[in-house]
Every structure is written in C-alpha cells, then in structure tokens.
Design a protein around this motif. Structure first.
Motif, PDB file in Angstrom:
ATOM      1  N   GLN A   2      -3.852  -9.270   1.014  1.00 11.97           N
ATOM      2  CA  GLN A   2      -3.063  -8.017   0.878  1.00 11.97           C
ATOM      3  C   GLN A   2      -3.802  -6.842   0.555  1.00 11.97           C
ATOM      4  O   GLN A   2      -4.980  -6.612  -0.047  1.00 11.97           O
ATOM      5  CB  GLN A   2      -2.202  -8.320  -0.429  1.00 11.97           C
ATOM      6  N   ARG A   4      -3.178  -2.520  -0.070  1.00  9.48           N
ATOM      7  CA  ARG A   4      -2.270  -1.651  -0.580  1.00  9.48           C
ATOM      8  C   ARG A   4      -2.933  -0.201  -0.450  1.00  9.48           C
ATOM      9  O   ARG A   4      -4.199   0.048  -0.618  1.00  9.48           O
ATOM     10  CB  ARG A   4      -2.059  -1.976  -2.115  1.00  9.48           C
ATOM     11  N   ALA A  17       1.883  -1.161   1.543  1.00 10.54           N
ATOM     12  CA  ALA A  17       1.156  -2.520   1.446  1.00 10.54           C
ATOM     13  C   ALA A  17       1.240  -3.158   2.900  1.00 10.54           C
ATOM     14  O   ALA A  17       2.306  -3.322   3.406  1.00 10.54           O
ATOM     15  CB  ALA A  17       1.587  -3.419   0.499  1.00 10.54           C
ATOM     16  N   GLU A  19      -0.268  -7.215   5.132  1.00  7.80           N
ATOM     17  CA  GLU A  19      -1.267  -8.537   4.899  1.00  7.80           C
ATOM     18  C   GLU A  19      -2.074  -8.296   6.378  1.00  7.80           C
ATOM     19  O   GLU A  19      -1.547  -7.824   7.354  1.00  7.80           O
ATOM     20  CB  GLU A  19      -0.523  -9.641   5.263  1.00  7.80           C
ATOM     21  N   ASP A  57      -9.294  -7.301  -6.112  1.00  3.51           N
ATOM     22  CA  ASP A  57      -8.467  -7.811  -7.088  1.00  3.51           C
ATOM     23  C   ASP A  57      -8.028  -7.076  -8.516  1.00  3.51           C
ATOM     24  O   ASP A  57      -8.496  -7.561  -9.654  1.00  3.51           O
ATOM     25  CB  ASP A  57      -9.144  -9.086  -7.331  1.00  3.51           C
ATOM     26  N   GLN A  58      -8.066  -5.958  -8.325  1.00  2.44           N
ATOM     27  CA  GLN A  58      -7.324  -5.149  -9.473  1.00  2.44           C
ATOM     28  C   GLN A  58      -8.444  -4.605 -10.390  1.00  2.44           C
ATOM     29  O   GLN A  58      -8.445  -4.049 -11.533  1.00  2.44           O
ATOM     30  CB  GLN A  58      -6.385  -5.485 -10.292  1.00  2.44           C
ATOM     31  N   ARG A  71      -8.241 -11.339  -2.850  1.00  9.48           N
ATOM     32  CA  ARG A  71      -6.680 -11.577  -2.618  1.00  9.48           C
ATOM     33  C   ARG A  71      -5.961 -10.398  -2.159  1.00  9.48           C
ATOM     34  O   ARG A  71      -5.017 -10.076  -1.499  1.00  9.48           O
ATOM     35  CB  ARG A  71      -6.147 -12.236  -3.636  1.00  9.48           C
ATOM     36  N   GLU A  72      -6.681  -9.166  -3.111  1.00 10.58           N
ATOM     37  CA  GLU A  72      -5.956  -7.960  -2.866  1.00 10.58           C
ATOM     38  C   GLU A  72      -7.143  -6.713  -2.898  1.00 10.58           C
ATOM     39  O   GLU A  72      -7.936  -6.797  -3.526  1.00 10.58           O
ATOM     40  CB  GLU A  72      -5.064  -7.684  -3.927  1.00 10.58           C
TER      41      GLU A  72
END
Length: 82
Positions: A2, A4, A17, A19, A57-58, A71-72
């Motif tokens: 993902q 963003r 966002a 994929e 991942d933040q 993942r992100e």
C-alpha cells in the motif's frame, strides 16, 4: 504494498493511496524511481525528492531505508508547525 500520498504529492499523483508492486526496488528511494517511471504525474510529484519524507509502516524513515516486507509506505512533504 500500500502506497499513500499526502498533501501536494496526493494532488500531483491524483490519488490518496494505491496498491503497488515495488518490483526490484529495495529502498524507498528506489521505489520512488519505479513510481517516477510509471507516468508523468509521478515524475512531477517526485521531481525534487529532497522535499519528500517517507514513513514505512507508520514509522519515519530515511529514503535509503529498506522496504522489503513493508506493508505500507507513505510519502509526504516536510511538516512545519508553530
């Protein structure tokens, strides 16, 4: 994975966002190169990567940070406040 986009990056790319298959990209900087090659909108959004920050991942990270297993990925301009 993902991806963003925030602020003017979101406006230039035209999406908040999506994929994305990172392909062979091993770092956030290499992922930016993959994105830039996709379309002129991405090339414009990432024209000056010194003005881009990344979170994996933040968690804030450097552009040279490995992305394997992430993942992100979030891209955004530097944040200022007062």
């Amino acid at each position: 994975m993902q991806i963003r986009y925030f602020a003017w990056l979101r406006e230039r790319v035209g999406a908040a966002a999506e994929e994305v298959d990172p392909g062979e990209a091993a770092t956030a900087a290499e992922l930016i190169e993959v994105l830039r090659a996709r379309d002129p909108r991405y090339a414009a959004a990432f024209e000056d990567i010194s003005a881009v920050r990344v979170a994996i991942d933040q968690e804030m990270a450097a552009l040279e940070t490995p992305i394997r297993g992430a993942r992100e990925i979030a891209f955004f301009p530097p944040v200022t406040g007062g």
